[in-house]
Design an enzyme around this catalytic site. Structure first.
Site, PDB file in Angstrom:
ATOM      1  N   ASP A  83      -2.020  75.913  59.370  1.00 38.65           N
ATOM      2  CA  ASP A  83      -1.150  77.102  59.869  1.00 38.65           C
ATOM      3  C   ASP A  83      -0.906  76.790  61.276  1.00 38.65           C
ATOM      4  O   ASP A  83      -1.533  75.771  62.151  1.00 38.65           O
ATOM      5  CB  ASP A  83      -1.960  78.408  59.698  1.00 38.65           C
ATOM      6  N   ASN A 152     -11.053  89.667  58.241  1.00 34.59           N
ATOM      7  CA  ASN A 152     -10.476  90.591  57.211  1.00 34.59           C
ATOM      8  C   ASN A 152     -10.218  89.863  55.818  1.00 34.59           C
ATOM      9  O   ASN A 152      -9.535  90.390  55.091  1.00 34.59           O
ATOM     10  CB  ASN A 152      -9.106  91.260  57.836  1.00 34.59           C
ATOM     11  N   HIS A 154      -9.080  86.880  55.592  1.00 28.76           N
ATOM     12  CA  HIS A 154      -7.889  85.986  55.187  1.00 28.76           C
ATOM     13  C   HIS A 154      -8.245  84.464  55.159  1.00 28.76           C
ATOM     14  O   HIS A 154      -9.558  84.130  55.864  1.00 28.76           O
ATOM     15  CB  HIS A 154      -6.882  86.054  56.469  1.00 28.76           C
ATOM     16  N   GLU A 159      -2.807  87.056  55.269  1.00 30.84           N
ATOM     17  CA  GLU A 159      -3.389  88.339  55.665  1.00 30.84           C
ATOM     18  C   GLU A 159      -3.352  89.202  54.497  1.00 30.84           C
ATOM     19  O   GLU A 159      -2.778  89.169  53.426  1.00 30.84           O
ATOM     20  CB  GLU A 159      -2.621  89.166  56.550  1.00 30.84           C
TER      21      GLU A 159
HETATM   22  C1  GLP Z   1      -7.890  82.198  62.001  1.00 30.21           C
HETATM   23  C2  GLP Z   1      -7.442  80.897  61.196  1.00 30.21           C
HETATM   24  C3  GLP Z   1      -8.168  80.537  60.036  1.00 30.21           C
HETATM   25  C4  GLP Z   1      -9.735  80.450  60.333  1.00 30.21           C
HETATM   26  C5  GLP Z   1     -10.266  82.122  60.513  1.00 30.21           C
HETATM   27  C6  GLP Z   1     -11.323  82.076  61.289  1.00 30.21           C
HETATM   28  O1  GLP Z   1      -7.098  83.136  62.417  1.00 30.21           O
HETATM   29  N1  GLP Z   1      -5.871  80.812  61.013  1.00 30.21           N
HETATM   30  O2  GLP Z   1      -7.786  79.193  59.701  1.00 30.21           O
HETATM   31  O3  GLP Z   1     -10.410  79.927  59.593  1.00 30.21           O
HETATM   32  O4  GLP Z   1      -9.049  82.653  61.289  1.00 30.21           O
HETATM   33  O5  GLP Z   1     -11.488  81.748  62.556  1.00 30.21           O
HETATM   34  P1  GLP Z   1     -12.882  81.668  63.289  1.00 30.21           P
HETATM   35  O6  GLP Z   1     -13.427  80.509  62.995  1.00 30.21           O
HETATM   36  O7  GLP Z   1     -12.639  81.654  64.486  1.00 30.21           O
HETATM   37  O8  GLP Z   1     -13.861  82.895  62.944  1.00 30.21           O
END
Ligand code: GLP
Length: 258
Positions: A83, A152, A154, A159
């Site tokens: 992404d 959440n 995702h 989302e």
């Molecule tokens: C982000 C990314 C995801 C990531 C997730 C967890 O928003 N788009 O690909 O895996 O949220 O993030 P974190 O590792 O900082 O908890």
């Protein structure tokens, strides 16, 4: 590292339990390194705080290889990120392009063309999503997909609510996601872009293998839902239960609170 054969969420999952986030990152990096040695399809890569120690460990493990072997694996590197924020280019420190440049491209000396992401600055983001999806399809789709887990539920930026067939597209980010990711924007969630381009569950579920990494006590509640709930749109990661080859790699802090 304990390996448990059966995951309550889905019989096909392999559950690996590491003592802590560092040990989980080492194990994730070993799996990525093994994939690099025989990959036929591109790697699918993720960003986020969970991945920072993974990429550090990967660099250390690569550095420990004989030079010829290291060069062979780096020469064969081709990855597609999940992404990117709409409106941010690689010069913005909060962009995922900047994250990848800093975490992997520069330290490993990779050609930027080996580490692909959607172009957040494309004038028509929906068209860019289609272009990136076509580029991934032309490269054969994802071999091993590395995933983190949002608070959440995702994966990528899919989302809730999200269907299992959602394709690559432009999405509106949830307020909770913008808060979660505000750290890269000086702590200001309003500065986090409101939209992103993300691979969909469709492309993620088409990967040959999935490595879902969940570490830290903050992820315990969402991990608990993932281990308990059947697949449903309100928990996008739950669609992974339909994938035949998922490794769920967790640390004790995430699992014990779940
Ligand atoms: C982000 C990314 C995801 C990531 C997730 C967890 O928003 N788009 O690909 O895996 O949220 O993030 P974190 O590792 O900082 O908890």
């Amino acid at each position: 590292m304990a390996a448990i054969d059966h995951c309550p969420a889905a019989a096909g999952w392999e559950l690996l339990v590491a003592a802590d986030a560092t040990s989980a990152a080492d194990q994730a990096a070993r799996l990525l390194l093994a994939e690099l040695s025989h990959r036929q399809r591109p790697l699918g890569l993720a960003t986020g705080r969970t991945m920072e120690p993974v990429y550090r460990a990967l660099m250390q493990q690569l550095a420990g290889l004989p030079a010829g072997e290291r060069h062979r694996r780096l020469a064969g590197w081709l990855s597609f990120n999940l992404d990117e924020y709409v409106g941010l280019g690689p010069r913005h420190p909060g962009s995922f392009a900047a994250f990848m440049a800093c975490q992997l491209v520069q330290p490993l000396g990779l050609d930027p063309g080996q580490v692909r992401l959607p172009d957040g600055l494309a004038p028509d983001p929906a068209r860019e999503a289609c272009r990136y999806g076509a580029e991934l399809a032309a490269a054969g789709g994802i071999g091993l997909q590395l995933l983190g887990l949002g608070l959440n539920g995702h994966v990528g930026f899919n989302e809730p609510p999200c269907s299992a067939s959602a394709p690559i597209r432009v999405v509106d980010l949830a307020d909770t996601t913008r808060q979660q990711n505000a750290g890269a924007f000086g702590g200001d969630s309003a500065a986090v872009p409101a939209r992103a381009i993300t691979l969909g569950l469709a492309e993620i579920l088409a990967a040959q293998r999935i490595l879902l990494l969940v570490t830290g006590a903050a992820k315990a509640p969402v991990l608990a839902r993932l281990l308990r709930d059947p697949p449903c749109p309100d928990l996008p990661a739950s669609w992974l239960q339909r994938h035949p080859a998922v490794t769920l790699l967790v640390d004790r802090a995430a699992l014990d609170g779940a």
